[in-house]
Design an enzyme around this catalytic site. Structure first.
Site, PDB file in Angstrom:
ATOM      1  N   HIS A  26      -3.537  -5.200   0.069  1.00 55.29           N
ATOM      2  CA  HIS A  26      -3.007  -5.763   1.319  1.00 55.29           C
ATOM      3  C   HIS A  26      -3.060  -7.281   1.252  1.00 55.29           C
ATOM      4  O   HIS A  26      -4.022  -7.904   1.713  1.00 55.29           O
ATOM      5  CB  HIS A  26      -3.831  -5.263   2.510  1.00 55.29           C
ATOM      6  CG  HIS A  26      -3.596  -3.827   2.851  1.00 55.29           C
ATOM      7  ND1 HIS A  26      -2.674  -3.431   3.796  1.00 55.29           N
ATOM      8  CD2 HIS A  26      -4.149  -2.692   2.361  1.00 55.29           C
ATOM      9  CE1 HIS A  26      -2.675  -2.106   3.876  1.00 55.29           C
ATOM     10  NE2 HIS A  26      -3.568  -1.641   3.017  1.00 55.29           N
ATOM     11  N   CYS A  73       0.843  -1.194   0.000  1.00 52.77           N
ATOM     12  CA  CYS A  73       0.000   0.000   0.000  1.00 52.77           C
ATOM     13  C   CYS A  73       0.886   1.256   0.000  1.00 52.77           C
ATOM     14  O   CYS A  73       1.469   1.599  -1.017  1.00 52.77           O
ATOM     15  CB  CYS A  73      -0.953  -0.025   1.188  1.00 52.77           C
ATOM     16  SG  CYS A  73      -2.342   1.126   1.034  1.00 52.77           S
ATOM     17  N   GLU A 109      -1.583  -9.437   2.975  1.00 56.71           N
ATOM     18  CA  GLU A 109      -1.486 -10.104   4.276  1.00 56.71           C
ATOM     19  C   GLU A 109      -2.851 -10.536   4.799  1.00 56.71           C
ATOM     20  O   GLU A 109      -2.952 -11.469   5.607  1.00 56.71           O
ATOM     21  CB  GLU A 109      -0.804  -9.190   5.305  1.00 56.71           C
ATOM     22  CG  GLU A 109      -1.587  -7.962   5.725  1.00 56.71           C
ATOM     23  CD  GLU A 109      -1.351  -6.757   4.833  1.00 56.71           C
ATOM     24  OE1 GLU A 109      -1.653  -5.626   5.270  1.00 56.71           O
ATOM     25  OE2 GLU A 109      -0.880  -6.945   3.700  1.00 56.71           O
TER      26      GLU A 109
END
Length: 486
Positions: A396, A269, A398
């Site tokens: 993102h 990001c 993750e």
């Protein structure tokens, strides 16, 4: 009612977590809602698991059940009766402690589960099975006739493998909130998943980005030297997401250090936007290059506010949720790591984006935008082909990483940091993965690739919260080294 596992139809069981402590005023509306919900669905459709701490006073040396007794009493006073007690403790609880809790909390001994400290959090499901927690849940929810025995052989191998990891991989996490590691918990877990896929024990060095800046060299020279020492000693560098201009210059310096010294780099990001700003300043000689988030009046806005956003109304103006990214370069590292698919669905959370008007200049200078949205105007993934691994993503990843399926770009960072990336990229072509021989020799399953995107989604309108596929790994391992100037 909305499926989150990629399958059709509603789920059989919905898990609702109510955090906080019984008695807190913040949780009162939710306690009342759960009470009404349990009454509405009736017995056999609702099971309440109460998590409580059973502390051990060092001076006495015995577990104390009073905190749990009082919390259960408070819970019952609010109209909820726990069906199962999950008792946290440092060491295993004796049967007499469980019997005491059963007597005063009105919960059967068989429904009192002890979650004591273990060497690895992945041992917890095995601990639950050992105490037959699944049988208690099935009985309370009337699911005994349709559920099978838990298949935890693979999970057991994953937990055992943790104890066998000795070779380390050192990642420098450069951010603003390094004083509290939970601020980057999802990123930390994604690194864990990827590191174990590469058979490495993860070591995270927390580097406050502001300590890398020139002002820190004058005001706090010890912190400045310590931060640069950690950064220069890392096998890989990660710059996670964030907001605001504090510490931005330090993140830019970290990206520059990674680019110039061929250190594997992953920007998430804001971390991707930082890499774009640094490239514009250092390679394209745009000294004033900046993001409009940090300098609204910059003469070289390489990162701009999204056109559809609102600068006056901050609520609900983010680009949120699962969005599709199409690969524009089929043989780029990211596409190979994802399994050579044409697109991927990842979750987003941002207001700013790379200026599409400047993309031709960037690509002419050597920075490739290998992933874009469906319009082709919003940049999603950047790569530097002349670098071993220099990747930035606007999304993102993750959020979709799982113990058995680590995120592709996180896996790329760890693999590059371990000098395994070429082998992993060859594995994407159907060849043997680098960890496979080692895994088979230990009797544990070897990592394998999963598809994420391509033609795998049956209903694009329904956004799954679980990654449709990425990679498979076993085990867990973590060492955290923290540095802070405070």
């Amino acid at each position: 009612m909305i499926p989150v596992d990629g399958k059709e139809g509603p789920a059989d069981v919905c898990v609702i977590e109510l955090g906080g402590t019984i008695g807190d005023i913040e949780s009162m509306p939710f306690i009342e809602a759960l009470g009404q919900f349990s009454y509405r669905v009736g017995p056999g459709n609702f099971c309440l698991v109460h998590v409580s701490l059973v502390p051990v006073l060092k001076a006495v040396g015995e577990p104390k059940t009073k905190p749990t007794q009082h919390s259960v009493r408070g819970l019952r006073g609010l109209g909820l009766t726990p069906n199962i007690l999950a008792c946290r403790s440092d060491k295993p609880l004796d049967i007499n402690i469980k019997e005491k809790l059963s007597l005063f909390c009105h919960v059967p001994v068989a429904n009192i589960i002890n979650l004591h400290d273990v060497t690895n959090i992945w041992h917890i499901p095995l601990l639950l099975k050992e105490q037959k927690a699944h049988e208690a849940l099935l009985k309370l929810l009337n699911l005994q006739g349709c559920a099978e025995e838990p298949m935890l052989e693979e999970w057991m191998g994953r937990a055992k493998l943790y104890d066998m990891l000795h070779k380390t991989v050192r990642i420098a996490m450069v951010g603003k909130y390094t004083g509290l590691s939970d601020s980057y918990l999802s990123v930390l877990k994604a690194l864990l998943h990827a590191s174990v896929a590469c058979r490495r024990k993860l070591v995270v060095d927390w580097v406050p980005s502001s300590d890398l800046e020139e002002t820190a060299a004058k005001e706090a020279p010890e912190a400045y030297n310590a931060a640069w020492r950690l950064l220069s000693g890392a096998d890989g560098i990660l710059v996670p997401g964030g907001f605001g201009d504090r510490g931005v210059q330090g993140k830019i310096l970290a990206a520059k250090y990674a680019r110039e010294n061929k250190i594997p780099y992953l920007g998430i990001c804001l971390g991707m936007q930082i890499a774009v700003i640094e490239f514009a300043r250092s390679v394209m000689n745009l000294r004033e290059a900046n993001s409009m988030e940090f300098d609204p009046d910059t003469t070289a806005p390489v990162v701009i506010f999204m056109p559809e956003g609102s600068k006056t109304h901050m609520g609900g103006t983010m680009r949120l949720g699962s969005r599709r990214t199409f690969f524009t370069v089929a043989d780029c590292k990211s596409a190979k790591l994802y399994g050579k698919v044409s697109f991927v669905d990842e979750r987003h959370r941002h207001r700013y984006e790379v200026n599409p008007d400047m993309v031709p200049e960037f690509e002419k200078a050597g920075l490739a935008f290998v992933g874009k949205d469906e319009t082709g105007k919003r940049m999603e993934i950047i790569e530097l082909s002349s670098h071993p691994y220099y990747v930035g993503v606007q999304f993102h990843p993750e959020f979709k990483s799982r113990p058995g399926k680590p995120s592709a770009v996180f896996l790329g960072l760890i693999a590059a940091s371990c000098r395994q990336l070429d082998s992993w990229l060859q594995a994407s072509n159907g060849q043997i993965s680098p960890a496979a021989p080692h895994a088979h020799s230990n009797g544990y399953p070897s990592p394998r690739t999963y598809r994420n995107g391509g033609g795998s989604l049956k209903k694009p309108a329904v956004k799954s919260l679980v990654n449709g596929g990425s990679f498979h790994s076993n085990g867990n391992g973590l060492h955290v080294h923290q540095h802070s100037s405070t």
